[in-house]
Each structure stands twice: as structure tokens, then as C-alpha cells.
Write a protein that holds these residues in place. Structure first.
Motif, PDB file in Angstrom:
ATOM      1  N   TRP A 182      38.019  36.680  51.561  1.00 16.56           N
ATOM      2  CA  TRP A 182      37.565  36.275  50.389  1.00 16.56           C
ATOM      3  C   TRP A 182      38.388  35.039  49.530  1.00 16.56           C
ATOM      4  CZ3 TRP A 182      40.096  37.673  45.746  1.00 16.56           C
ATOM      5  CH2 TRP A 182      41.021  38.488  46.341  1.00 16.56           C
ATOM      6  N   ILE A 183      39.529  34.952  50.303  1.00 17.36           N
ATOM      7  CA  ILE A 183      40.009  34.207  48.918  1.00 17.36           C
ATOM      8  C   ILE A 183      40.414  33.251  49.361  1.00 17.36           C
ATOM      9  CG2 ILE A 183      42.875  33.894  48.823  1.00 17.36           C
ATOM     10  CD1 ILE A 183      43.672  36.571  48.747  1.00 17.36           C
ATOM     11  N   TYR A 184      40.078  32.631  50.893  1.00 21.53           N
ATOM     12  CA  TYR A 184      39.911  31.814  51.307  1.00 21.53           C
ATOM     13  C   TYR A 184      38.252  31.194  51.254  1.00 21.53           C
ATOM     14  CZ  TYR A 184      43.907  33.015  53.794  1.00 21.53           C
ATOM     15  OH  TYR A 184      45.316  33.664  54.190  1.00 21.53           O
ATOM     16  N   ASP A 185      37.651  32.245  51.664  1.00 19.73           N
ATOM     17  CA  ASP A 185      35.859  31.450  50.718  1.00 19.73           C
ATOM     18  C   ASP A 185      35.852  31.057  49.640  1.00 19.73           C
ATOM     19  OD1 ASP A 185      35.893  31.999  53.618  1.00 19.73           O
ATOM     20  OD2 ASP A 185      34.595  34.440  52.975  1.00 19.73           O
ATOM     21  N   GLN A 186      36.601  31.407  48.622  1.00 15.50           N
ATOM     22  CA  GLN A 186      36.409  30.737  47.220  1.00 15.50           C
ATOM     23  C   GLN A 186      36.707  29.525  47.552  1.00 15.50           C
ATOM     24  OE1 GLN A 186      38.008  34.501  44.297  1.00 15.50           O
ATOM     25  NE2 GLN A 186      39.142  33.186  44.768  1.00 15.50           N
ATOM     26  N   ARG A 188      36.698  27.839  44.643  1.00 15.54           N
ATOM     27  CA  ARG A 188      37.206  26.875  43.103  1.00 15.54           C
ATOM     28  C   ARG A 188      37.595  28.054  42.415  1.00 15.54           C
ATOM     29  NH1 ARG A 188      31.461  26.599  42.578  1.00 15.54           N
ATOM     30  NH2 ARG A 188      30.231  27.837  40.938  1.00 15.54           N
ATOM     31  N   GLY A 189      38.428  27.413  41.110  1.00 14.11           N
ATOM     32  CA  GLY A 189      39.014  28.775  39.942  1.00 14.11           C
ATOM     33  C   GLY A 189      40.392  29.447  41.815  1.00 14.11           C
ATOM     34  N   SER A 190      40.951  30.072  40.131  1.00 17.17           N
ATOM     35  CA  SER A 190      41.698  30.795  41.121  1.00 17.17           C
ATOM     36  C   SER A 190      41.866  32.162  41.473  1.00 17.17           C
ATOM     37  CB  SER A 190      43.303  31.009  39.409  1.00 17.17           C
ATOM     38  OG  SER A 190      42.035  31.998  38.682  1.00 17.17           O
ATOM     39  N   LEU A 191      42.601  32.556  41.729  1.00 17.01           N
ATOM     40  CA  LEU A 191      42.708  33.934  42.222  1.00 17.01           C
ATOM     41  C   LEU A 191      42.166  34.618  41.338  1.00 17.01           C
ATOM     42  CD1 LEU A 191      45.239  33.207  45.487  1.00 17.01           C
ATOM     43  CD2 LEU A 191      42.877  33.306  45.371  1.00 17.01           C
ATOM     44  N   GLY A 192      41.747  35.931  42.037  1.00 19.45           N
ATOM     45  CA  GLY A 192      41.539  37.477  40.677  1.00 19.45           C
ATOM     46  C   GLY A 192      40.408  37.941  41.435  1.00 19.45           C
ATOM     47  N   PHE A 193      39.872  39.037  40.667  1.00 15.55           N
ATOM     48  CA  PHE A 193      38.913  40.022  40.781  1.00 15.55           C
ATOM     49  C   PHE A 193      38.322  40.325  40.250  1.00 15.55           C
ATOM     50  CE2 PHE A 193      42.978  42.055  42.260  1.00 15.55           C
ATOM     51  CZ  PHE A 193      42.872  42.880  43.895  1.00 15.55           C
ATOM     52  N   GLU A 194      37.888  39.214  39.334  1.00 13.05           N
ATOM     53  CA  GLU A 194      37.161  38.567  38.320  1.00 13.05           C
ATOM     54  C   GLU A 194      36.113  37.756  38.386  1.00 13.05           C
ATOM     55  OE1 GLU A 194      38.421  39.277  34.475  1.00 13.05           O
ATOM     56  OE2 GLU A 194      38.800  41.280  34.325  1.00 13.05           O
ATOM     57  N   GLY A 195      34.167  37.373  37.634  1.00 10.74           N
ATOM     58  CA  GLY A 195      33.791  36.077  38.443  1.00 10.74           C
ATOM     59  C   GLY A 195      32.555  36.463  38.310  1.00 10.74           C
ATOM     60  N   GLY A 201      36.645  37.174  43.125  1.00 16.33           N
ATOM     61  CA  GLY A 201      36.591  38.608  43.605  1.00 16.33           C
ATOM     62  C   GLY A 201      36.403  39.156  45.025  1.00 16.33           C
ATOM     63  N   PRO A 202      36.591  39.746  45.722  1.00 15.98           N
ATOM     64  CA  PRO A 202      36.381  40.269  47.228  1.00 15.98           C
ATOM     65  C   PRO A 202      34.396  40.535  47.075  1.00 15.98           C
ATOM     66  CG  PRO A 202      38.187  41.863  46.359  1.00 15.98           C
ATOM     67  CD  PRO A 202      37.266  40.453  45.095  1.00 15.98           C
ATOM     68  N   TRP A 203      33.902  41.479  45.530  1.00 20.60           N
ATOM     69  CA  TRP A 203      33.087  43.338  45.797  1.00 20.60           C
ATOM     70  C   TRP A 203      32.451  42.771  46.570  1.00 20.60           C
ATOM     71  CZ3 TRP A 203      36.903  46.331  44.102  1.00 20.60           C
ATOM     72  CH2 TRP A 203      37.905  46.075  43.924  1.00 20.60           C
ATOM     73  N   GLY A 204      31.628  41.233  46.053  1.00 22.23           N
ATOM     74  CA  GLY A 204      30.276  40.780  46.879  1.00 22.23           C
ATOM     75  C   GLY A 204      30.038  41.000  47.875  1.00 22.23           C
ATOM     76  N   LEU A 205      31.640  40.550  49.004  1.00 18.74           N
ATOM     77  CA  LEU A 205      31.154  40.616  49.393  1.00 18.74           C
ATOM     78  C   LEU A 205      31.599  41.958  50.936  1.00 18.74           C
ATOM     79  CD1 LEU A 205      32.027  39.212  52.870  1.00 18.74           C
ATOM     80  CD2 LEU A 205      34.416  38.845  51.522  1.00 18.74           C
ATOM     81  N   TRP A 206      32.383  42.841  50.310  1.00 15.99           N
ATOM     82  CA  TRP A 206      32.894  44.554  50.429  1.00 15.99           C
ATOM     83  C   TRP A 206      31.348  44.959  50.896  1.00 15.99           C
ATOM     84  CZ3 TRP A 206      38.024  45.200  47.679  1.00 15.99           C
ATOM     85  CH2 TRP A 206      39.162  44.072  48.394  1.00 15.99           C
TER      86      TRP A 206
END
Length: 354
Positions: A182-186, A188-195, A201-206
Motif C-alpha cells: 500500500w505504501i508503493y500504491d499511494q 500522493r500524500g505522505s505515508l500514514g494510516f489515515e486519509g 493507509g492500508p486498511w481498505g486494501l487489507w
């Protein structure tokens, strides 16, 4: 013949047999040790082995002749094989004892404490912590205990604990390849768990990668930044199996992320920040789960699960506190109140009393 003399003889026999070419594999040495060394006398055997090793090393270092030195070198190789197989036997015996002790602590716990008993067993702060392979090994005897239990409630609980471990490890296998993708799929925006969902963040993918209702719905709630109270109102499952599975999944995800972030050698400061964020996010998730379940629990099972969630939160904080980058964030404790706050302080103070 004393025990020490018997072990010297055992070691010498293995060395002689090795030099004669009659030992064809390390497993033969292993089996000889299993049969020849009495359980509980390992320290005596180790002393004997160390003495033989030191004596043979001296023969190598101070040879009387090249022929004797060559023979001593061969003896030393044989002794190294013995030492290696002995260490393997010790490790396997330790794991077996650990699992046996874990099973006993779970099966003898009060019904309301079985979930927290299991969580204590898989606590990553245990020394050493259980590996995933050892965790998988724990499920089998738990299932056997469930089949042998005379009380139906005990059989149900133990069976669900075993099934939850198995399901959690299976879900982790499905998620492992997507731990950091999910980090590489983002885009735009900075890394993090929100948004917003699917963007940060990884939640939707997971949520898309797990099949079980409880972790899937929790991940969706986190992805959409929805209320935990609303989630709890629509989440009827208080079965142990589902919550054990969730505990295994989240522990694997959290530890996997921290390990990955800690290894960001190209930007160690960013790695530390992301590890800090990971610890705090997962601790807060478990704290909120504990709070919402404690407020909405209408059964003893609900209270037991709430207490278990809080226990996991404390485990994460203790692991976090041992890191060099632990920032002493008091804000985490704002999620605690009453007995939970006192339990947190007591649990985190344990290492200082040991």
C-alpha cells in the motif's frame, strides 16, 4: 559409575564411532544424545562436553606431532557435531516445554480468563516470544484438549481458541504479501494510516484480502474513519475464535510493519517516525476496542474479550517502551481510565521489578 563419568564415556564413544566412519549423519548423533542424556541433567552433560572440547582444542594448539594434531582436529570436528546436535535437542526440548506450559496455563484458567490466558502466551514480550511455527504447533494440542474435555463449555472454548489461531495464521498468509504494498500504491500524500479510503493507509486494501467478517469489518471501519461505537453496534460476534483470529492478524501486521520500518536504512529518521506511528496506532486500536466493548458488553464473554483487548494494548506499549525511539507519549494513556489505567501502570512496571 557416576553421571559425569557416564557422560564422558558417551561423548568418547560418539567421537570414536565418528572417527571409524560409522556415523553417517548428524541425525544419528542426535538420536544417541536423546537416548543417552537423562532429562534434567543437561548441565552435567554440557560441563563434560566443554571439558572434552577444551582438552582436544589444547591438543590441536600444542601438538606433540603432526599425526596427533591431525587426529585431534578430527576429534574436534566430531565434538562440534555433538555440540550442534545437543543445542538442537535443547532448543526443541525448550519449545516442547514452552508449549506444554502454555497449554496448561490456558486449560487451567477460569472460563472468563481463557482468552487473556492465550494472549499472555502469545505476548511478544515473552522471552523468547513464540514464533509463528510454534504458534501453529500450539493449536494442535489445544484442539486435542478440546476433544478430550469432559465439560461442553470447556470443549467449545478450547476448540475456538485452536480454530482462531489456525484462522489467524491463514489470514496472515493472505495479507503478508500486502504488508507494505500500500505504501508503493499511494500516488500522493505522505505515508500514514489515515486519509480517504483507497488513497492513504492500508486498511481498505487489507479489508479486501481477508475473508473473515470480524477483521474485514474492522479494517473497513478504520479505512472509512467510522465510529467504533457504530461498528460495535453492528458487530454481533463475541465468539472466541473470531477474536483470537483478529489478535493473531493484528499482531503479525504490527510486528511486520515495525520490522520493515526499522530497516529503512536509507532514511532511519523516517523509519523511526513510521515505527512510532505504527506502535501508537495499533495500541490505540486495541484500547478503543477495549473501551467500546466494555461499555457495550452485556455478557461475561463480552467483558472477557474487552479485558483481552486491553491486555494486547499493554503488550504493544511494553514492546514500544523498549525501543530507543520511544517518545514517552503520555497522550496514549488518555485512552485509559479507572482500573484500566492502574492495570497499565502495573503491567508496564513489571520489567522494573524483575
Amino acid at each position: 559409575m557416576g553421571l559425569g563419568d557416564r557422560y564422558f564415556e558417551l561423548i568418547d564413544d560418539i567421537v570414536k564411532t565418528t572417527l571409524k566412519g560409522k556415523i553417517r549423519s548428524k541425525s544419528q548423533v542426535y538420536q544417541i544424545l536423546v537416548k543417552g542424556v537423562t532429562v534434567g541433567t543437561g548441565e552435567i552433560f554440557e560441563r563434560c562436553l566443554d571439558q572434552r572440547f577444551d582438552m582436544t582444542q589444547a591438543e590441536v594448539d600444542n601438538p606433540k606431532s603432526e599425526l596427533k594434531q591431525a587426529k585431534a582436529i578430527r576429534k574436534l570436528r566430531a565434538l562440534n557435531t555433538i555440540r550442534g546436535e545437543w543445542e538442537q535437542w535443547q532448543e526443541e526440548n525448550r519449545v516442547s516445554e514452552t508449549i506444554t506450559s502454555a497449554i496448561q496455563s490456558i486449560t487451567t484458567a477460569e472460563p472468563a480468563d481463557r482468552f487473556t490466558a492465550l494472549l499472555r502466551v502469545i505476548d511478544p514480550n515473552q522471552q523468547p516470544p513464540l514464533t509463528l511455527q510454534q504458534l501453529a504447533s500450539l493449536a494442535k494440542p489445544l484442539k486435542q484438549q478440546a476433544q478430550q474435555a469432559s465439560e461442553s463449555d470447556t470443549a467449545t472454548d478450547l476448540g475456538q481458541l485452536a480454530a482462531g489461531i489456525t484462522a489467524g495464521l491463514a489470514s496472515w498468509q493472505r495479507l503478508e504479501d500486502y504488508l507494505v504494498s500500500w505504501i508503493y500504491d499511494q500516488s500522493r500524500g505522505s505515508l500514514g494510516f489515515e486519509g480517504t479510503p483507497e488513497q492513504r493507509g492500508p486498511w481498505g486494501l487489507w479489508a479486501k484480502k481477508v475473508d473473515s467478517p470480524l477483521p474485514q469489518s474492522l479494517f473497513q471501519t478504520l479505512a472509512l474513519n467510522q465510529s467504533f461505537h457504530e461498528w460495535a453496534d453492528t458487530q454481533p460476534s463475541l465468539e472466541l475464535e473470531a477474536w483470537v483470529e483478529l489478535a493473531v492478524i493484528l499482531q503479525c501486521l504490527q510486528r511486520g510493519l515495525v520490522n520493515w520500518f526499522d530497516k529503512m536504512v536509507y532514511d532511519s529518521k523516517m523509519g523511526a517516525k513510521l515505527s512510532i506511528s505504527t506502535f501508537i496506532v495499533f495500541a490505540v486500536i486495541w484500547s478503543r476496542l477495549a473501551n467500546v466493548l466494555n461499555q457495550t458488553a452485556i455478557s461475561s464473554n463480552g467483558n472477557a474479550i474487552a479485558n483481552g483487548c486491553f491486555q494486547v494494548c499493554l503488550q504493544i506499549l511494553r514492546t514500544f517502551a523498549q525501543r530507543d525511539y520511544f517518545p514517552l507519549y503520555g497522550g496514549v494513556f488518555a485512552n485509559f481510565s479507572g482500573n484500566y489505567l492502574q492495570d497499565a501502570l502495573n503491567y508496564l512496571d513489571e520489567p522494573l521489578r524483575q
